[in-house]
Design a protein around this motif. Structure first.
Motif, mmCIF file in Angstrom:
data_model
loop_
_atom_site.group_PDB
_atom_site.id
_atom_site.type_symbol
_atom_site.label_atom_id
_atom_site.label_comp_id
_atom_site.label_asym_id
_atom_site.label_seq_id
_atom_site.Cartn_x
_atom_site.Cartn_y
_atom_site.Cartn_z
ATOM 1 N N PHE A 50 0.904 -1.179 -0.284
ATOM 2 C CA PHE A 50 -0.020 0.147 -0.040
ATOM 3 C C PHE A 50 1.063 1.135 0.010
ATOM 4 C CE2 PHE A 50 -2.157 3.402 2.347
ATOM 5 C CZ PHE A 50 -3.470 3.362 1.797
ATOM 6 N N GLN A 73 -10.392 -6.903 0.304
ATOM 7 C CA GLN A 73 -10.342 -5.571 0.409
ATOM 8 C C GLN A 73 -10.949 -4.974 -0.985
ATOM 9 O OE1 GLN A 73 -9.827 -3.095 2.308
ATOM 10 N NE2 GLN A 73 -8.458 -3.549 3.723
ATOM 11 N N SER A 121 -10.574 -1.557 -1.069
ATOM 12 C CA SER A 121 -9.920 -0.371 -1.028
ATOM 13 C C SER A 121 -8.946 0.014 -2.092
ATOM 14 C CB SER A 121 -9.131 -0.091 0.632
ATOM 15 O OG SER A 121 -10.354 -0.443 1.418
ATOM 16 N N VAL A 126 -7.567 0.822 6.483
ATOM 17 C CA VAL A 126 -7.349 -0.272 5.446
ATOM 18 C C VAL A 126 -6.984 -1.318 6.150
ATOM 19 C CG1 VAL A 126 -5.859 -1.143 3.744
ATOM 20 C CG2 VAL A 126 -6.995 0.966 3.636
#
Length: 178
Positions: free
Chosen positions: A65, A105, A107, A134
C-alpha cells in the motif's frame, strides 16, 4: 511497524538505525500462525526489507500500500533521493504461514494525503489515518468485540507517543536527546 531506519549512506543520527539490525528482532517467534506484518519502508530499503522478512523471519510477501506524500501547497513531495525524488512511502504486507480470516479488500492500494508536521520527538512521518483503516478492514477479527474484549491482536511499533489507536497495543521509542 514503522522503524526509524537510516537510508543507505545516511550518517548516523540519534534514534535511527541500520536496517540490518532488524534481523535481531525475532519477529517469526512473535507472530501467531497466519499473522500479518505491516511495515512502512522507503523505496531505497525495499529490497532489504523484503529479504529480511522472507529470509530471517520466514514471511511471504502479500501486497503493498502506498502513501503519496502531499505538501501543504497540494503539490506532491519531492524528497532527496539518488535518482528520482522520493514522493511516496510503501506499507509492505507480509504473512506468516497458517490460517487467519481475512476480509477481501475493495480499498485502493494507495492514498494521496498531506504530510503532517513532525513533533519534536517524532522519528518518522506521521502516517495517514486511512492506512490504519485499511488494515482494520482487512482484519476485522483483530478488533475488540464483546466476545474478545482484550486489545492484544494488533501491535504497532515505533509509533509517536500520542498516536495510540483503539484496539491496538502500542510500543513507542523513547525520545533520544541529541
Amino acid at each position: 511497524m514503522d522503524p526509524p531506519l537510516l537510508l543507505p549512506d545516511e550518517k548516523p543520527k540519534p534514534g535511527y538505525f541500520d536496517i540490518a539490525k532488524l534481523t535481531a528482532i525475532p519477529v517469526d517467534k512473535m507472530l501467531v500462525p497466519g499473522a500479518f506484518l505491516f511495515t512502512w519502508c522507503e523505496k531505497e530499503l525495499l529490497p532489504d526489507m523484503c529479504e529480511i522478512a522472507e529470509t530471517h523471519w520466514g514471511l511471504k510477501y502479500v501486497e503493498n500500500f502506498c502513501w503519496v506524500r502531499h505538501l501543504t501547497n497540494n503539490h506532491i513531495a519531492r524528497l532527496e533521493s539518488p535518482f528520482f525524488r522520493r514522493s511516496k512511502v510503501t506499507l509492505l504486507i507480509f504473512r506468516s504461514m497458517g490460517s487467519l480470516e481475512m476480509r477481501h479488500q475493495r480499498s485502493p492500494d494507495s492514498v494521496f494525503d498531506f504530510m503532517k508536521p513532525r513533533m519534536a520527538d517524532d522519528l518518522n512521518d506521521r502516517k495517514p489515518e486511512f492506512a490504519y483503516t485499511v488494515i482494520e478492514t482487512l482484519l476485522p477479527l483483530a478488533l475488540c468485540t464483546e466476545e474478545q474484549p482484550d486489545p492484544d491482536r494488533l501491535l504497532q511499533m515505533w509509533m509517536p507517543a500520542d498516536c495510540h489507536r483503539t484496539n491496538w497495543t502500542t510500543i513507542i521509542q523513547k525520545p533520544v536527546k541529541s
